[in-house]
Design an enzyme around this catalytic site. Sequence first.
Site, PDB file in Angstrom:
ATOM      1  N   GLU A  73       4.159 -10.725 -11.613  1.00 14.22           N
ATOM      2  CA  GLU A  73       2.650 -11.073 -12.044  1.00 14.22           C
ATOM      3  C   GLU A  73       1.366 -10.796 -12.129  1.00 14.22           C
ATOM      4  OE1 GLU A  73      -0.675 -11.596  -7.826  1.00 14.22           O
ATOM      5  OE2 GLU A  73       0.474  -9.597  -8.548  1.00 14.22           O
ATOM      6  N   TRP A 116       1.000  -1.186  -0.004  1.00 21.62           N
ATOM      7  CA  TRP A 116       0.080   0.283   0.337  1.00 21.62           C
ATOM      8  C   TRP A 116       1.579   0.942  -0.294  1.00 21.62           C
ATOM      9  CZ3 TRP A 116      -3.504  -1.765   4.410  1.00 21.62           C
ATOM     10  CH2 TRP A 116      -4.911  -2.539   3.922  1.00 21.62           C
ATOM     11  N   ARG A 165      10.180  -8.569  -8.151  1.00 23.64           N
ATOM     12  CA  ARG A 165       9.181  -9.538  -8.544  1.00 23.64           C
ATOM     13  C   ARG A 165       7.577  -8.603  -8.859  1.00 23.64           C
ATOM     14  NH1 ARG A 165       3.902  -9.183  -6.136  1.00 23.64           N
ATOM     15  NH2 ARG A 165       2.703 -10.562  -6.656  1.00 23.64           N
ATOM     16  N   GLU A 185      -6.742  -2.677 -17.150  1.00 23.40           N
ATOM     17  CA  GLU A 185      -5.462  -1.699 -17.046  1.00 23.40           C
ATOM     18  C   GLU A 185      -5.727  -0.595 -16.402  1.00 23.40           C
ATOM     19  OE1 GLU A 185      -3.994  -1.941 -21.151  1.00 23.40           O
ATOM     20  OE2 GLU A 185      -3.675  -3.836 -20.807  1.00 23.40           O
ATOM     21  N   ASP A 235      -0.770 -14.771  -0.921  1.00 20.41           N
ATOM     22  CA  ASP A 235      -1.855 -14.753  -1.458  1.00 20.41           C
ATOM     23  C   ASP A 235      -3.074 -15.923  -1.249  1.00 20.41           C
ATOM     24  OD1 ASP A 235      -1.796 -11.766  -1.946  1.00 20.41           O
ATOM     25  OD2 ASP A 235      -1.139 -12.354  -4.017  1.00 20.41           O
ATOM     26  N   ARG A 277      -0.382 -15.402   6.570  1.00 21.46           N
ATOM     27  CA  ARG A 277       1.333 -14.712   6.750  1.00 21.46           C
ATOM     28  C   ARG A 277       2.049 -15.367   8.498  1.00 21.46           C
ATOM     29  NH1 ARG A 277      -1.308  -9.304   2.967  1.00 21.46           N
ATOM     30  NH2 ARG A 277      -0.826 -11.226   0.862  1.00 21.46           N
ATOM     31  N   LYS A 311      -0.590  -7.674 -14.816  1.00 26.28           N
ATOM     32  CA  LYS A 311      -1.993  -7.399 -15.884  1.00 26.28           C
ATOM     33  C   LYS A 311      -1.962  -6.088 -15.417  1.00 26.28           C
ATOM     34  CE  LYS A 311      -5.834 -10.176 -14.071  1.00 26.28           C
ATOM     35  NZ  LYS A 311      -6.273 -10.659 -13.817  1.00 26.28           N
ATOM     36  N   HIS A 312      -2.617  -5.132 -15.186  1.00 28.00           N
ATOM     37  CA  HIS A 312      -3.194  -4.050 -14.586  1.00 28.00           C
ATOM     38  C   HIS A 312      -2.205  -3.294 -15.496  1.00 28.00           C
ATOM     39  CE1 HIS A 312      -5.773  -6.482 -12.177  1.00 28.00           C
ATOM     40  NE2 HIS A 312      -4.767  -6.990 -11.900  1.00 28.00           N
ATOM     41  N   ASP A 328       4.596  -6.306  -9.360  1.00 26.46           N
ATOM     42  CA  ASP A 328       2.810  -6.840  -8.584  1.00 26.46           C
ATOM     43  C   ASP A 328       2.549  -6.545  -9.972  1.00 26.46           C
ATOM     44  OD1 ASP A 328       1.934  -7.401  -6.209  1.00 26.46           O
ATOM     45  OD2 ASP A 328       0.547  -5.838  -6.994  1.00 26.46           O
TER      46      ASP A 328
HETATM   47  C1  ABC Z   1      -6.906  -6.978   1.602  1.00 28.03           C
HETATM   48  C2  ABC Z   1      -7.070  -8.389   2.285  1.00 28.03           C
HETATM   49  C3  ABC Z   1      -7.937  -9.050   1.827  1.00 28.03           C
HETATM   50  C4  ABC Z   1      -9.482  -8.571   0.971  1.00 28.03           C
HETATM   51  C5  ABC Z   1      -8.874  -7.728  -0.141  1.00 28.03           C
HETATM   52  C6  ABC Z   1      -9.744  -7.181  -0.842  1.00 28.03           C
HETATM   53  O1  ABC Z   1      -7.858  -6.603   0.900  1.00 28.03           O
HETATM   54  O2  ABC Z   1      -6.737  -8.544   3.224  1.00 28.03           O
HETATM   55  O3  ABC Z   1      -8.449 -10.175   2.872  1.00 28.03           O
HETATM   56  O4  ABC Z   1      -9.599  -9.997   0.705  1.00 28.03           O
HETATM   57  C7  ABC Z   1      -2.561  -6.358  -0.952  1.00 28.03           C
HETATM   58  C8  ABC Z   1      -1.832  -7.061   0.131  1.00 28.03           C
HETATM   59  C9  ABC Z   1      -3.908  -8.147   0.186  1.00 28.03           C
HETATM   60  C10 ABC Z   1      -5.189  -6.746   0.176  1.00 28.03           C
HETATM   61  C11 ABC Z   1      -4.914  -6.451  -1.221  1.00 28.03           C
HETATM   62  C12 ABC Z   1      -6.115  -5.455  -1.592  1.00 28.03           C
HETATM   63  O5  ABC Z   1      -3.465  -5.105  -0.830  1.00 28.03           O
HETATM   64  O6  ABC Z   1      -0.589  -8.025   0.454  1.00 28.03           O
HETATM   65  O7  ABC Z   1      -3.550  -8.464   1.677  1.00 28.03           O
HETATM   66  O8  ABC Z   1      -5.838  -8.150   0.291  1.00 28.03           O
HETATM   67  O9  ABC Z   1      -5.941  -3.508  -0.613  1.00 28.03           O
HETATM   68  C13 ABC Z   1      -1.218  -8.757  -5.988  1.00 28.03           C
HETATM   69  C14 ABC Z   1      -0.118  -8.997  -4.107  1.00 28.03           C
HETATM   70  C15 ABC Z   1      -1.221  -8.775  -3.474  1.00 28.03           C
HETATM   71  C16 ABC Z   1      -1.046  -7.629  -2.933  1.00 28.03           C
HETATM   72  C17 ABC Z   1      -1.242  -6.888  -3.827  1.00 28.03           C
HETATM   73  C18 ABC Z   1      -1.885  -5.312  -4.026  1.00 28.03           C
HETATM   74  C19 ABC Z   1      -2.056  -6.888  -5.509  1.00 28.03           C
HETATM   75  O10 ABC Z   1       0.224 -10.415  -5.055  1.00 28.03           O
HETATM   76  O11 ABC Z   1      -0.572  -9.470  -2.039  1.00 28.03           O
HETATM   77  O12 ABC Z   1      -2.805  -7.202  -1.883  1.00 28.03           O
HETATM   78  O13 ABC Z   1      -0.849  -4.593  -4.208  1.00 28.03           O
HETATM   79  C20 ABC Z   1      -5.328  -9.461  -8.162  1.00 28.03           C
HETATM   80  C21 ABC Z   1      -5.038  -9.210  -8.923  1.00 28.03           C
HETATM   81  C22 ABC Z   1      -3.424  -9.508  -8.570  1.00 28.03           C
HETATM   82  C23 ABC Z   1      -3.202  -9.082  -6.796  1.00 28.03           C
HETATM   83  C24 ABC Z   1      -4.921  -9.521  -6.623  1.00 28.03           C
HETATM   84  C25 ABC Z   1      -4.628  -9.503  -4.651  1.00 28.03           C
HETATM   85  O14 ABC Z   1      -5.442  -8.995  -6.432  1.00 28.03           O
HETATM   86  O15 ABC Z   1      -5.332  -9.728 -10.264  1.00 28.03           O
HETATM   87  O16 ABC Z   1      -1.978  -8.394  -8.903  1.00 28.03           O
HETATM   88  N1  ABC Z   1      -2.378  -9.938  -6.644  1.00 28.03           N
HETATM   89  C26 ABC Z   1      -9.260 -13.246 -10.219  1.00 28.03           C
HETATM   90  C27 ABC Z   1      -8.510 -11.859 -10.618  1.00 28.03           C
HETATM   91  C28 ABC Z   1      -7.786 -11.279 -10.734  1.00 28.03           C
HETATM   92  C29 ABC Z   1      -7.558 -11.080  -8.949  1.00 28.03           C
HETATM   93  C30 ABC Z   1      -7.602 -12.519  -7.647  1.00 28.03           C
HETATM   94  C31 ABC Z   1      -8.283 -11.980  -6.339  1.00 28.03           C
HETATM   95  O17 ABC Z   1      -9.120 -12.354  -8.368  1.00 28.03           O
HETATM   96  O18 ABC Z   1      -8.814 -12.528 -12.414  1.00 28.03           O
HETATM   97  O19 ABC Z   1      -6.987 -10.410 -11.165  1.00 28.03           O
HETATM   98  O20 ABC Z   1      -5.909 -10.740  -8.473  1.00 28.03           O
HETATM   99  O21 ABC Z   1      -8.782 -10.885  -6.235  1.00 28.03           O
HETATM  100  C32 ABC Z   1      -9.457 -18.067  -9.406  1.00 28.03           C
HETATM  101  C33 ABC Z   1      -9.609 -17.898  -8.478  1.00 28.03           C
HETATM  102  C34 ABC Z   1      -9.560 -16.189  -8.681  1.00 28.03           C
HETATM  103  C35 ABC Z   1      -8.282 -15.618  -9.386  1.00 28.03           C
HETATM  104  C36 ABC Z   1      -8.423 -15.867 -10.978  1.00 28.03           C
HETATM  105  C37 ABC Z   1      -7.344 -16.237 -12.027  1.00 28.03           C
HETATM  106  O22 ABC Z   1      -9.086 -18.327 -10.747  1.00 28.03           O
HETATM  107  O23 ABC Z   1     -10.037 -18.298  -7.703  1.00 28.03           O
HETATM  108  O24 ABC Z   1      -8.947 -15.229  -7.690  1.00 28.03           O
HETATM  109  O25 ABC Z   1      -8.501 -14.497 -10.016  1.00 28.03           O
HETATM  110  O26 ABC Z   1      -9.337 -19.644  -9.899  1.00 28.03           O
HETATM  111 CA    CA Z   2      -3.378   0.250 -14.358  1.00 28.93          CA
END
Ligand code: ABC
Ligand code: CA
Length: 477
Positions: A232, A82, A206, A164, A300, A347, A211-212, A208
Amino acid sequence: ATAEEWSTRTIYQIITDRFATSDDAVHPCDTNQRKYCGGTWKGIIRHLDYIQNMGFDAIWISPVSANLEGNTTYGEAFHGYWTQDFTALNSHFGTDQDLRDLSAALHSRGMLLMLDVVINHVAAPSIPGKDGFTLDGFYHPFTDRSYFHPQCFVGDSRDQSVIEQCWLGDEAVPLPDLNTEDERVVQLFGDWVRNLVRQYSVDGLRIDTAKHIRKDFWPGWGQAAGVFTMGEVLTDETAYAAPYTDVLDAILDYPSYFQLFRVFSSPQGRFSDAVAALQRAQAAYRNGLFRTGSFIENHDQPRLASATQDRALITNAMVFSFVHDGIPITYYGSEQGYQGGGDPSNREALWLSAYEEDKPLFRLLQSLNAARRQAMASSPNFLKTPMQFYAVEEHSVAVLKPPMLALLTNVGSDTSQGARWIVPRAFAPHALLIDVLTCAPVLADANGGVDIVSQYGMPQVRPFLRACLVRAAASLH
Ligand code: ABC
Ligand code: CA
């Protein structure tokens, strides 16, 4: 370091806040609170022996930039994703000097440093216009709203321009999306990454949320970074992920991960599906699976041990990752048998394990790292030879990557059902093979083939080399 250098490595992934404290104080850490628990870069330095003893020669740590302070609906920014100020470090993790010291300490051991970087977005305490929050003047160096895409949420859209250009997060914790179409933003991020890499002698990144951001942003940015980049791209579709391997050095192989998790978390999963996914990736990615990040766990996704307690399944999963074409990545805590489910349960603080090295999975990782290193040393083509799949059955498969042969099964330990692998002409006639895990010798037949029956659902790794001796030495130590 280059992609070439990284391909010889194995990576240990660390959540900085949860790995080690500066003075080894055993702070309590309730993952559900989503609060900072006290892990630091200094703490990592203190425990590099632990990582190196397991055999890893690279680490990937949490993003380092200064984050949003204070509490939110989703807790504090302990994970580091964040960002508020790109020009400052996250002081919870230490000082500028601490990060330099970590980098130097790694390099003096011949280890590499991979930083996680987040340039798609920043994080906000509220949506703009609410609770007096505004984008203007809140972030550095993106000082006003003109640097951002207008507010709209990505949600579950499959429209690539929405993916994006809209915002991740939600109304509780929005992640304002940087306008990476704007030349000023391109320029600022190019300068930023060039400095970051230089200042802390970073070896790889790495990326983050790759794809966005539009694909044609990445080549120029990667050039500014000048080191290995691994993106990622969170998707379960190989065809969607593949084009990112043209614009970045590599990606984390998420499409295969989903299939592998299925196969290794339950005897219901089918190897035929996993093999199909891996072969699709070998065919579709620019360098096949070479250099891709291969993983079964990360911060994640639920830990494997949250889905199965069967040691045989977990062992099979770990073995596979080390016979893989790509770069094996192990998520901290799996060596201690940690069992957390999805975010935030996965975590856990590692200090609560007391960094015990005399643990079966720690030992297993030690053996697998040693075996992979021996395979590279004894066979210059090891890294260049794509793994091949033989004897593909629903519940077993043989993975050949000479001189390694991994015989995997997911029947589990709780079954009388066996597995049998018949692999013709894999080795020299009558070659002596040694199981890395049990040290049991086996002779290949007159055609160099093997025919092996499993015991108790355990995998077998049979490279034609003396990895077994390395293991014996490692366990004496
Ligand atoms: C926080 C809370 C969570 C809460 C969330 C709304 O807010 O902790 O409990 O659910 C960081 C933190 C997280 C935090 C987030 C948001 O920020 O680590 O704890 O969550 O504030 C990266 C990192 C990740 C990081 C961020 C943000 C991005 O590895 O640690 O999170 O900088 C999308 C992104 C991906 C991202 C992920 C969190 O969100 O594309 O880069 N990760 C579908 C979509 C994906 C999406 C995914 C999850 O859902 O296609 O684009 O990822 O939302 C299925 C799965 C699906 C999956 C599809 C492809 O396949 O079930 O979830 O993807 O089988
Ligand atoms: Ca973007």
